[in-house]
Design a protein around this motif. Structure first.
Motif, PDB file in Angstrom:
ATOM      1  N   UNK A  91      84.287  75.518 -11.406  1.00  0.00           N
ATOM      2  CA  UNK A  91      83.053  75.119 -10.846  1.00  0.00           C
ATOM      3  C   UNK A  91      82.749  73.997 -10.058  1.00  0.00           C
ATOM      4  N   UNK A  92      83.688  73.734  -9.188  1.00  0.00           N
ATOM      5  CA  UNK A  92      83.677  72.911  -8.158  1.00  0.00           C
ATOM      6  C   UNK A  92      84.742  73.109  -7.048  1.00  0.00           C
ATOM      7  N   UNK A  93      84.481  72.576  -5.828  1.00  0.00           N
ATOM      8  CA  UNK A  93      85.591  72.520  -5.039  1.00  0.00           C
ATOM      9  C   UNK A  93      86.533  71.430  -4.887  1.00  0.00           C
ATOM     10  N   UNK A  94      87.252  71.186  -5.880  1.00  0.00           N
ATOM     11  CA  UNK A  94      88.322  70.075  -5.952  1.00  0.00           C
ATOM     12  C   UNK A  94      89.629  70.233  -5.907  1.00  0.00           C
ATOM     13  N   UNK A  95      90.594  69.658  -5.183  1.00  0.00           N
ATOM     14  CA  UNK A  95      92.054  69.983  -5.501  1.00  0.00           C
ATOM     15  C   UNK A  95      92.513  69.934  -6.861  1.00  0.00           C
ATOM     16  N   UNK A  96      93.291  70.777  -7.173  1.00  0.00           N
ATOM     17  CA  UNK A  96      93.604  71.099  -8.635  1.00  0.00           C
ATOM     18  C   UNK A  96      92.971  72.185  -9.178  1.00  0.00           C
ATOM     19  N   UNK A  97      91.970  72.419  -8.908  1.00  0.00           N
ATOM     20  CA  UNK A  97      91.115  73.569  -9.711  1.00  0.00           C
ATOM     21  C   UNK A  97      91.481  74.787  -8.982  1.00  0.00           C
ATOM     22  N   UNK A  98      91.085  75.996  -9.709  1.00  0.00           N
ATOM     23  CA  UNK A  98      91.413  77.348  -9.184  1.00  0.00           C
ATOM     24  C   UNK A  98      90.531  77.554  -8.171  1.00  0.00           C
ATOM     25  N   UNK A  99      91.179  78.541  -7.214  1.00  0.00           N
ATOM     26  CA  UNK A  99      90.297  78.807  -5.899  1.00  0.00           C
ATOM     27  C   UNK A  99      89.435  79.989  -6.368  1.00  0.00           C
ATOM     28  N   UNK A 100      88.251  79.840  -6.815  1.00  0.00           N
ATOM     29  CA  UNK A 100      87.244  80.598  -7.065  1.00  0.00           C
ATOM     30  C   UNK A 100      86.087  79.993  -5.930  1.00  0.00           C
ATOM     31  N   UNK A 101      86.049  80.667  -4.831  1.00  0.00           N
ATOM     32  CA  UNK A 101      85.287  80.182  -3.767  1.00  0.00           C
ATOM     33  C   UNK A 101      84.377  81.263  -3.380  1.00  0.00           C
ATOM     34  N   UNK A 102      83.276  80.803  -2.477  1.00  0.00           N
ATOM     35  CA  UNK A 102      82.265  81.758  -1.858  1.00  0.00           C
ATOM     36  C   UNK A 102      81.837  81.231  -0.632  1.00  0.00           C
ATOM     37  N   UNK A 103      81.738  82.157   0.368  1.00  0.00           N
ATOM     38  CA  UNK A 103      81.256  81.597   1.656  1.00  0.00           C
ATOM     39  C   UNK A 103      79.900  82.512   1.925  1.00  0.00           C
ATOM     40  N   UNK A 104      78.705  81.952   1.802  1.00  0.00           N
ATOM     41  CA  UNK A 104      77.660  82.487   2.396  1.00  0.00           C
ATOM     42  C   UNK A 104      77.058  82.125   3.869  1.00  0.00           C
ATOM     43  N   UNK A 105      76.737  83.351   4.510  1.00  0.00           N
ATOM     44  CA  UNK A 105      76.323  83.231   5.841  1.00  0.00           C
ATOM     45  C   UNK A 105      74.764  83.846   6.097  1.00  0.00           C
ATOM     46  N   UNK A 106      74.278  83.166   6.976  1.00  0.00           N
ATOM     47  CA  UNK A 106      72.745  83.376   7.225  1.00  0.00           C
ATOM     48  C   UNK A 106      72.741  84.866   7.726  1.00  0.00           C
ATOM     49  N   UNK A 107      71.721  85.596   7.155  1.00  0.00           N
ATOM     50  CA  UNK A 107      71.700  86.999   7.154  1.00  0.00           C
ATOM     51  C   UNK A 107      70.189  87.542   7.494  1.00  0.00           C
ATOM     52  N   UNK A 108      69.466  86.521   8.011  1.00  0.00           N
ATOM     53  CA  UNK A 108      68.080  87.148   8.086  1.00  0.00           C
ATOM     54  C   UNK A 108      67.297  85.704   8.957  1.00  0.00           C
ATOM     55  N   UNK A 109      66.327  86.085   9.572  1.00  0.00           N
ATOM     56  CA  UNK A 109      65.375  84.950  10.040  1.00  0.00           C
ATOM     57  C   UNK A 109      65.048  84.052   9.130  1.00  0.00           C
ATOM     58  N   UNK A 110      64.731  84.366   7.724  1.00  0.00           N
ATOM     59  CA  UNK A 110      64.463  83.478   6.672  1.00  0.00           C
ATOM     60  C   UNK A 110      65.654  82.106   6.376  1.00  0.00           C
ATOM     61  N   UNK A 111      66.839  82.377   7.071  1.00  0.00           N
ATOM     62  CA  UNK A 111      67.882  81.308   6.845  1.00  0.00           C
ATOM     63  C   UNK A 111      67.742  80.372   7.950  1.00  0.00           C
ATOM     64  N   UNK A 112      66.966  80.395   8.870  1.00  0.00           N
ATOM     65  CA  UNK A 112      66.905  79.584  10.001  1.00  0.00           C
ATOM     66  C   UNK A 112      65.669  78.606   9.822  1.00  0.00           C
ATOM     67  N   UNK A 113      65.595  77.423  10.641  1.00  0.00           N
ATOM     68  CA  UNK A 113      66.805  76.763  10.938  1.00  0.00           C
ATOM     69  C   UNK A 113      67.576  76.237   9.639  1.00  0.00           C
ATOM     70  N   UNK A 114      68.754  75.729   9.908  1.00  0.00           N
ATOM     71  CA  UNK A 114      69.586  75.349   8.543  1.00  0.00           C
ATOM     72  C   UNK A 114      69.648  73.646   8.561  1.00  0.00           C
ATOM     73  N   UNK A 115      68.673  73.145   7.976  1.00  0.00           N
ATOM     74  CA  UNK A 115      68.729  71.628   7.940  1.00  0.00           C
ATOM     75  C   UNK A 115      69.522  71.192   6.628  1.00  0.00           C
ATOM     76  N   UNK A 116      69.281  71.993   5.679  1.00  0.00           N
ATOM     77  CA  UNK A 116      69.716  71.535   4.167  1.00  0.00           C
ATOM     78  C   UNK A 116      70.271  72.653   3.319  1.00  0.00           C
ATOM     79  N   UNK A 117      71.694  72.871   3.489  1.00  0.00           N
ATOM     80  CA  UNK A 117      72.292  73.972   2.972  1.00  0.00           C
ATOM     81  C   UNK A 117      71.880  74.038   1.510  1.00  0.00           C
ATOM     82  N   UNK A 118      71.754  72.951   0.567  1.00  0.00           N
ATOM     83  CA  UNK A 118      71.420  73.208  -0.776  1.00  0.00           C
ATOM     84  C   UNK A 118      70.128  74.089  -0.801  1.00  0.00           C
TER      85      UNK A 118
END
Lengths: 441, 441
Positions: free
Chosen positions: A363-390
């Motif tokens: 559930x979090x990216x913290x040392x010691x936790x299992x490496x269940x990780x995801x990388x999202x990348x912009x895939x449409x104009x609606x992802x731009x501009x990226x000021x606030x990733x949350x």
């Protein structure tokens, strides 16, 4: 200076660790070894201190913990778009249940779950809690695709395609539990359908076993006002209180839906550490009501996000449900500051891990936790501009695609595609099962 | 037997004509000549009767009328994700307005509108109504990309980056109207910001000009409870009644938001043929309230769907707003049968055309109408299986991509990409303007 060795370093434009601090870290990297996160830091620092056998860089990627879909019926993807816009009773009694009675078997569950897994992996989900027939088949499909799954095996009084009564449900479910012991990806929970469809004595028995075995109890609860009124008529109090009386309100409880809740019920949940699984899209679509997210959180109740099945939602995109949950919470509170984007990302990750009692490992990216990780990348104009990733992921999530994801350090999505799933075979299986559905409509 | 000649035949797995009958037609084709639809029928019949210079086939495509985004501030894509989760007053006064005051100029509007147009075309939108500064720049960008746009030029009492007071707004807006006479894609409407920010005498003048010139009046109305309470305090009645008294409630009125409405106000709108533009995602996100879709429709008021600007939504995906509108209507009515998928597709097409007074030419796939057409194709496992094309587009719209679209028979999206827009230049312009935004945050 000698550098530490690790298996993998992932560089990303942004890392959203969720915990211990829930803020966006710019130009950070994550080190993974033996399936676990061993370091997180600014990219130059990490590369100064660590040497990896593999390195991947996502220069416009947002790295998050793997998302947790805390409630679904995966195989029901095969019933997506069947019986739209019907009254709830007619939808269930004239449409969904007859189709399930006629069609559900192991092949149906395998094909529907393959489709669900392909869909969920593409939307950043690495863990899901499933409640459906033939959970051993769901387990097999999830394991093959590299996904983490909690099989809340159904407990019904009557016969189903999978089971002949309660005893058989226990027998089959606990056999699955035995078969999953030591499995790194798959575990079992009790999945009593709902308090109105399972007897009190069965619920008491579930509670006894769940306590003894340390298993979760995953149940549809207070989904509709009608259900709560029925409890009051039969028992003089709501189902939450009825379950409280037999000890089922506990940290092991995953109470799904909860669209009707009084303050004293919220306090009961909080005092006993139960989790609530909020499925806003399905609840709105079926006109069931609204889970009171803001009140639950204010009282300290853990709230996770679920998509419900695709027959009701109609997609298995937990980020989309987190968005709906945020919009609905703001509207209902009359306050745009509640359900802020970082909080909602935390519900769709750490909130789900907590509901499963796995917050020490997931559930979090913290040392010691299992490496269940995801990388999202912009895939449409609606992802731009990226000021606030949350905000970008929460409110314009469909403008991002999942470039890569890992479960316990094993890559399960590569170049946007599930890596361990044969999608050609999946499409053939889905076509075949969809023909059966069409023939029965 | 000799066949009729036409420019183009489009074959699709499904055609959703919206009118005269709003049902899904399997394996149908559409013929286009001189920018207009000339025939619609089952694919073999159409090919038996017509011979086309070009033919395109989408064997898993869903063809619909081009979607209409009935309210946006296109250039505000550049402020997407700025000032998230703030109280409304702080968001506007401390964040959006200062940024606009510092940054808005022709280049800002051009870059932001290019981004908006790229985004909207990819989501099936062929017509949008815009309300923003430098509408002549918005007109130029829309025209170049081949999109249909209605420029509701802003009318403000004070000075803006674009205008020095009301007289100047009229001067600039009516000059744009003159420049757009005979333009096949672009037209002009009055865009008074809101009744509380524009004087009564200005609104009366707008009404006079709008009636005389036959132009639309596009205004933010009853967006918040606070605004309605202010009207009651100042005028002893709500803004809807105030506008009614000066004749502004008419078929030319496009009343945007309308989250607060009494029954008598709904009757007034119905009796005078005004349209309401429902922007549910932005209204929920800003905690403004809910436009009463079901009550409006029951009373015969035309309701169209708008995304609002990307600063508030955060995307310009009108299908996503139609979905939220459906979910919200079902929840609020406590009835899952309302706001059915075909009705919602009609609001996002013909409803928008009606709001613009263009229902004779736009909004449905009917012979005689302009060939504004979109083909959606499955682009993700969440689009499968496809039993019900209406539900598929409404509830799993993000699982489909736009393979092709046409405006008045000119192809504007080809192979999923805007055909007439230089996206490389657009990206450079957006990067440049986003740096200005970052520097001012």
């Amino acid at each position: 200076m000698q550098r530490f060795a690790c298996d993998l370093i992932i560089d990303a434009a942004w890392v959203l660790p969720i915990a211990p601090e829930n803020r966006a870290l710019s130009a950070h990297s994550v080190c993974v070894t033996d399936g676990r996160i061993v370091a997180l830091g600014p990219t130059p620092d990490v590369h100064g201190a660590w040497e990896a056998r593999h390195r991947v860089s996502f220069e416009d990627g947002i790295l998050t913990p793997g998302l947790v879909n805390a409630h679904t019926h995966a195989a029901m993807t095969l019933l997506r778009g069947v019986g739209e816009d019907l009254p709830l009773e007619r939808w269930l009694r004239d449409c969904i249940w007859p189709l399930e009675n006629a069609l559900v078997n192991e092949d149906f569950v395998a094909a529907g779950t393959e489709l669900a897994v392909a869909e969920m992996l593409r939307r950043g989900i690495t863990t899901f809690t499933d409640m459906y027939f033939f959970p051993e088949t769901t387990a097999r499909v999830a394991r093959a695709a590299g996904m983490r799954a909690v099989l809340a095996f159904p407990v019904f009084e009557g016969s189903t395609a999978w089971s002949r009564g309660v005893e058989d449900c226990f027998h089959l479910g606990l056999a699955l539990h035995d078969a999953c012991r030591g499995d790194p990806l798959v575990e079992v929970a009790f999945g009593p359908h709902a308090p109105y469809s399972v007897s009190m004595s069965t619920l008491e028995k579930i509670n006894m076993y769940a306590q003894e075995l340390g298993l979760g109890v995953h149940i549809h609860l207070h989904e509709t006002a009608h259900e709560v009124a029925e409890a009051r008529r039969l028992h003089g109090r709501s189902w939450v209180h009825v379950l409280g009386d037999i000890g089922l309100i506990s940290p092991q409880l995953q109470a799904v839906h909860m669209t009707q809740l009084e303050d004293d019920e919220i306090r009961l949940l909080a005092n006993h550490g139960a989790s609530v699984i909020h499925c806003p899209n399905a609840n709105m679509k079926l006109a069931d009501g609204t889970c009171p997210l803001t009140r639950l959180v204010a009282n300290g109740v853990n709230v996770a996000i679920g998509t419900d099945g695709a027959a009701a939602n109609n997609s298995l995109d937990v980020l989309a449900d987190a968005r709906t949950a945020a919009l609905l919470a703001k509207l209902q509170a009359g306050d745009p500051t509640v359900a802020a984007a970082p909080d909602m990302l935390a519900r769709a990750t750490l909130g789900g891990a907590r509901a499963l009692g796995r917050e020490a490992q997931l559930g979090s990216v913290e040392p010691g936790k299992l490496a269940d990780l995801v990388v999202f990348v912009p895939d449409s104009p609606a992802a731009l501009p990226l000021y606030d990733p949350f905000a970008a992921l929460l409110h314009t999530g469909s403008a991002f695609s999942v470039a890569a994801s890992w479960v316990a350090g094993t890559q399960v999505v590569h170049a946007g595609q599930p890596r361990l799933l044969d999608e050609t075979a999946m499409h053939a299986h889905v076509r075949e099962q969809a023909q059966r559905v069409r023939a029965h409509r």
